[in-house]
Design an enzyme around this catalytic site. Structure first.
Site, PDB file in Angstrom:
ATOM      1  N   HIS A 244      -8.309  33.232 -11.964  1.00 29.69           N
ATOM      2  CA  HIS A 244      -9.348  32.264 -12.320  1.00 29.69           C
ATOM      3  C   HIS A 244     -10.662  32.769 -11.716  1.00 29.69           C
ATOM      4  O   HIS A 244     -10.838  32.746 -10.498  1.00 29.69           O
ATOM      5  CB  HIS A 244      -8.990  30.878 -11.795  1.00 29.69           C
ATOM      6  CG  HIS A 244      -7.703  30.355 -12.352  1.00 29.69           C
ATOM      7  ND1 HIS A 244      -6.809  29.603 -11.620  1.00 29.69           N
ATOM      8  CD2 HIS A 244      -7.159  30.504 -13.592  1.00 29.69           C
ATOM      9  CE1 HIS A 244      -5.778  29.301 -12.382  1.00 29.69           C
ATOM     10  NE2 HIS A 244      -5.963  29.839 -13.570  1.00 29.69           N
TER      11      HIS A 244
ATOM     12  N   GLU B   1     -12.837  31.396  -8.797  1.00 30.99           N
ATOM     13  CA  GLU B   1     -12.225  31.315  -7.470  1.00 30.99           C
ATOM     14  C   GLU B   1     -12.528  32.601  -6.695  1.00 30.99           C
ATOM     15  O   GLU B   1     -11.662  33.405  -6.389  1.00 30.99           O
ATOM     16  CB  GLU B   1     -10.731  31.054  -7.618  1.00 30.99           C
ATOM     17  CG  GLU B   1     -10.456  29.713  -8.299  1.00 30.99           C
ATOM     18  CD  GLU B   1      -9.023  29.511  -8.743  1.00 30.99           C
ATOM     19  OE1 GLU B   1      -8.138  30.294  -8.328  1.00 30.99           O
ATOM     20  OE2 GLU B   1      -8.773  28.574  -9.515  1.00 30.99           O
TER      21      GLU B   1
ATOM     22  N   HIS C  48      -5.652  32.457  -4.904  1.00 29.73           N
ATOM     23  CA  HIS C  48      -6.407  31.476  -5.681  1.00 29.73           C
ATOM     24  C   HIS C  48      -7.290  30.617  -4.771  1.00 29.73           C
ATOM     25  O   HIS C  48      -7.267  30.737  -3.545  1.00 29.73           O
ATOM     26  CB  HIS C  48      -5.440  30.556  -6.435  1.00 29.73           C
ATOM     27  CG  HIS C  48      -4.776  31.199  -7.609  1.00 29.73           C
ATOM     28  ND1 HIS C  48      -5.197  31.004  -8.904  1.00 29.73           N
ATOM     29  CD2 HIS C  48      -3.721  32.041  -7.682  1.00 29.73           C
ATOM     30  CE1 HIS C  48      -4.425  31.696  -9.727  1.00 29.73           C
ATOM     31  NE2 HIS C  48      -3.520  32.334  -9.008  1.00 29.73           N
TER      32      HIS C  48
ATOM     33  N   GLU D 184      -3.473  29.422  -1.818  1.00 31.28           N
ATOM     34  CA  GLU D 184      -4.639  28.627  -2.198  1.00 31.28           C
ATOM     35  C   GLU D 184      -5.572  28.450  -1.013  1.00 31.28           C
ATOM     36  O   GLU D 184      -5.133  28.187   0.109  1.00 31.28           O
ATOM     37  CB  GLU D 184      -4.207  27.248  -2.715  1.00 31.28           C
ATOM     38  CG  GLU D 184      -3.349  27.265  -3.967  1.00 31.28           C
ATOM     39  CD  GLU D 184      -4.167  27.446  -5.240  1.00 31.28           C
ATOM     40  OE1 GLU D 184      -5.413  27.486  -5.151  1.00 31.28           O
ATOM     41  OE2 GLU D 184      -3.556  27.534  -6.323  1.00 31.28           O
TER      42      GLU D 184
END
Length: 375
Positions: free
Chosen positions: A166, A169, A259, A335
């Site tokens: 993504h 990010e 991410h 994350e």
């Protein structure tokens, strides 16, 4: 007064910019997609007065919860980024700012430019242990680049790191920069020991087209790459197709997919609990990795995160799930926050590129502690 976004990863639409007290902007959607959240623009104005910037379509963005307790970032020199007063009223994101210099950049998070990406690749290749490979090209004709670090061998573990599926990010590529920097440090004992036991395959940017275009979540034609892993194609998702083909050649003993999360102000991991082949061995590997990371850095925690999938219910179109199931290996999604680490806040910069990079360096220690158990 001038507002522009005609540069690498720029994204903004100017609705009204005649009065510093009422600047109205909107974020453009990813091409071919309804996703939008990433913004990056430059404001030039010689007046030293308070500027009130309103992003009027924030309330309809992809992750509205991401705006709560969020502070935008700004920079005068594009190197040092700091948080600026920001409020969200449920519809509009409002940034209040008193400029000290003529020109200032604003962004959703500290950018990681395509030029810096190229620098990362080509500086790494100068190391004797590193080889820069081009797997193929994206839909916009950019290289899908991979760094192979270490010598392959029958007894060597294959550790894969993928980042920035993504593109908005950007903390993911900052993380990888720190990870690579430490892995190539010949004076670092952890790095040297790991390269005796493993070879690393690192894709610092899985989505270079989306990164340059200023997308939040998709590639050049609006495809979310992290939903393509079960059946990627050169027509829709060459980025994933090329990487999975290479994985099939090398095998995978461990995979970390890096991410950022818009809403949760924590660093955490998401595992493979829902994969059909998940077993006690897989769980023991996951638990050991997390326990080591908890022991070595206060930036990590394991209480807040995503709900775990029920047994057998994992979405195998997601990268770490597909890899974990296909290769029966330790596979984690890591994350990081767009906001700040609520457990260790920094009110000036929040979570940042620099902190992401340091976290990447710490994760190398966790890899070291599980490498002997991977198979």
């Amino acid at each position: 007064m001038q507002i522009s976004s005609n540069f690498d990863s720029g994204n903004i639409q100017v609705l009204a910019a005649n009065d510093p007290s009422d600047i109205q902007l909107a974020i453009n959607k990813d091409n071919g997609s309804e996703f939008y959240q990433w913004f990056h623009f430059k404001l030039h104005n010689n007046e030293r007065v308070e500027h009130n910037i309103r992003i009027v379509n924030a309330g309809q963005s992809a992750y509205v919860e991401g705006w709560h307790d969020y502070q935008a970032v700004a920079s005068y020199d594009r190197e040092h980024w700091f948080r600026v007063p920001t409020e969200f009223d449920g519809q509009e994101l409002k940034i209040t700012f008193m400029p000290e210099f003529d020109s200032v950049y604003f962004a959703y998070f500290q950018p990681y430019s395509y030029e810096r990406h190229q620098d990362l690749l080509h500086q790494a290749q100068l190391d004797i242990d590193c080889e820069l490979q081009v797997l193929g090209q994206t839909l916009d004709g950019r290289d899908m680049s991979l760094l192979k670090i270490g010598e392959e061998g029958a007894d060597k573990k294959a550790v894969w790191i993928t980042a920035r599926q993504h593109p908005g990010e950007t903390m993911a590529e900052w993380f990888v920069e720190g990870f690579i920097d430490r892995l190539l440090d010949e004076d670092d004992g952890v790095a040297r020991a790991l390269l005796n036991k493993a070879v690393f395959y690192i894709v610092p940017n899985m989505n270079p087209d989306g990164s340059v275009r200023g997308h939040l979540r998709t590639n050049a034609i609006g495809v979310n790459l992290n939903r393509e892993w079960q059946s990627p194609s050169m027509e829709q998702s060459p980025e994933v197709f090329l990487v999975t083909e290479k994985m099939k050649q090398t095998g995978v003993d461990m995979h970390l997919d890096i991410h950022g999360d818009e809403a949760l102000p924590y660093n955490f991991v998401a595992g493979c609990e829902g994969c059909p082949s998940y077993d006690e061995r897989h769980k023991a590997l996951e638990d050991k990795f997390k326990q080591v990371l908890l022991a070595i850095t206060p930036e990590f925690q394991d209480e807040k995160g995503y709900d775990k999938d029920e047994p057998g219910q994992a979405n195998l179109t997601v990268g770490s799930n597909w890899v974990g199931e296909t290769f029966k290996c330790l596979a984690y999604t890591i994350e990081m926050p767009f906001k700040d680490n609520a457990l260790l806040p920094d009110y000036s910069v929040g979570w940042s590129g620099e902190r992401s990079s340091l976290f990447g360096r710490d994760v190398l220690t966790a890899v070291y502690h599980v490498v002997d158990d991977l198979r």
